[in-house]
Design a protein around this motif. Structure first.
Motif, mmCIF file in Angstrom:
data_model
loop_
_atom_site.group_PDB
_atom_site.id
_atom_site.type_symbol
_atom_site.label_atom_id
_atom_site.label_comp_id
_atom_site.label_asym_id
_atom_site.label_seq_id
_atom_site.Cartn_x
_atom_site.Cartn_y
_atom_site.Cartn_z
ATOM 1 N N TYR A 178 6.298 46.367 -26.278
ATOM 2 C CA TYR A 178 6.668 46.937 -27.578
ATOM 3 C C TYR A 178 5.838 48.181 -27.885
ATOM 4 O O TYR A 178 6.361 49.200 -28.356
ATOM 5 C CB TYR A 178 6.473 45.887 -28.671
ATOM 6 N N LYS A 180 4.226 50.147 -25.686
ATOM 7 C CA LYS A 180 4.462 51.240 -24.741
ATOM 8 C C LYS A 180 5.876 51.799 -24.851
ATOM 9 O O LYS A 180 6.095 52.988 -24.615
ATOM 10 C CB LYS A 180 4.210 50.758 -23.309
ATOM 11 N N ALA A 181 6.846 50.958 -25.187
ATOM 12 C CA ALA A 181 8.236 51.420 -25.237
ATOM 13 C C ALA A 181 8.463 52.441 -26.338
ATOM 14 O O ALA A 181 9.380 53.265 -26.254
ATOM 15 C CB ALA A 181 9.173 50.231 -25.428
ATOM 16 N N SER A 182 7.636 52.407 -27.376
ATOM 17 C CA SER A 182 7.792 53.356 -28.475
ATOM 18 C C SER A 182 7.168 54.714 -28.175
ATOM 19 O O SER A 182 7.360 55.661 -28.933
ATOM 20 C CB SER A 182 7.165 52.778 -29.751
ATOM 21 N N HIS A 183 6.448 54.808 -27.057
ATOM 22 C CA HIS A 183 5.815 56.083 -26.701
ATOM 23 C C HIS A 183 6.881 57.054 -26.200
ATOM 24 O O HIS A 183 7.764 56.680 -25.419
ATOM 25 C CB HIS A 183 4.762 55.857 -25.613
ATOM 26 N N GLY A 187 7.349 55.456 -22.745
ATOM 27 C CA GLY A 187 8.400 54.509 -23.100
ATOM 28 C C GLY A 187 9.556 54.518 -22.120
ATOM 29 O O GLY A 187 10.086 53.464 -21.753
ATOM 30 N N LYS A 188 9.953 55.706 -21.670
ATOM 31 C CA LYS A 188 11.068 55.806 -20.724
ATOM 32 C C LYS A 188 10.717 55.138 -19.393
ATOM 33 O O LYS A 188 11.548 54.469 -18.781
ATOM 34 C CB LYS A 188 11.422 57.273 -20.498
#
Length: 222
Positions: A178, A180-183, A187-188
């Motif tokens: 959660y 890292k995915a928003s970075h 995130g990608k």
């Protein structure tokens, strides 16, 4: 009166009053290195000891990780080529993982060196539930453990402990994903790797299994 002329309490109050967006921008502009990261341990251990403990921890994490990955890669090579463990295929598999791990300095340079350990740690946390779940399934498999499989109260105790470990690993992995995915950049990568692993797991679980003991059955019939 400028910011530099304020007291420490006034500076902290002014910083706390800043909007969240400005705090994030300010945090992204700070260049952090290993010494700055180790300062989180300074209140507990002191600055000198904190640097030493932090460095030993990063070094130990690297050594333990590469040893485990080398062994796993060696076993995977043996399974891929149908060879006995401990042979040349096992050694080649171990060396491939070791050489790739030792070549990190070719791909990571400058300020990125410190963040390599953090990136590897984050991905390790994401994959931890898979390892724990596999251990739990293996521990309950009579086919794998045979007579060594725990039974009775021991089996119950191990399942309870492993169940708690699996749930903890899932919670930690979900939190890491959660975050890292928003970075905007990482995130990608996290999402792409997650999709690849999910597809690999599903294809392995529901794919066509090879027929076992075909040769031995044929020879028996003859």
């Amino acid at each position: 009166e400028g910011f530099a002329d304020l007291s420490d309490d006034e500076k902290n109050s002014a910083i706390a009053a800043l909007p969240t967006a400005e705090k994030k921008v300010a945090a992204s502009l700070v260049k952090r290195n290993a010494f700055q990261l180790s300062k989180s341990l300074s209140p507990l251990l002191g600055e000198t000891t904190a640097n030493t403990v932090f460095g030993i921890g990063v070094l130990g994490m690297g050594f333990s990780s590469i040893i485990i990955l080398m062994l796993i890669n060696g076993y995977a090579f043996c399974e891929m080529f149908g060879k006995e463990q401990g042979g040349s295929q096992h050694v080649i598999g171990c060396l491939i993982a070791g050489i790739v791990g030792a070549s990190w300095w070719v791909f990571w340079d400058g300020d990125a060196k410190m963040w390599l350990a953090i990136l590897v740690s984050a991905f390790g946390m994401m994959l931890l539930p898979i390892a724990y779940s596999t251990f739990m399934l293996m521990m309950n498999s009579t086919k794998i453990l045979g007579d060594e499989k725990p039974t009775g109260g021991r089996m119950t105790m191990w399942n309870v402990l492993m169940g708690i470990s699996v749930l903890g690993a899932v919670a930690a992995a979900a939190t890491a994903i959660y975050d890292k995915a928003s970075h905007p950049v990482a995130g990608k990568v996290v999402i792409a790797v997650g999709v690849v692993f999910i597809v690999a797991i599903l294809s392995t679980a529901f794919g066509k299994k090879p027929e076992a003991n075909t040769v031995s059955d044929a020879s028996t019939e003859e």
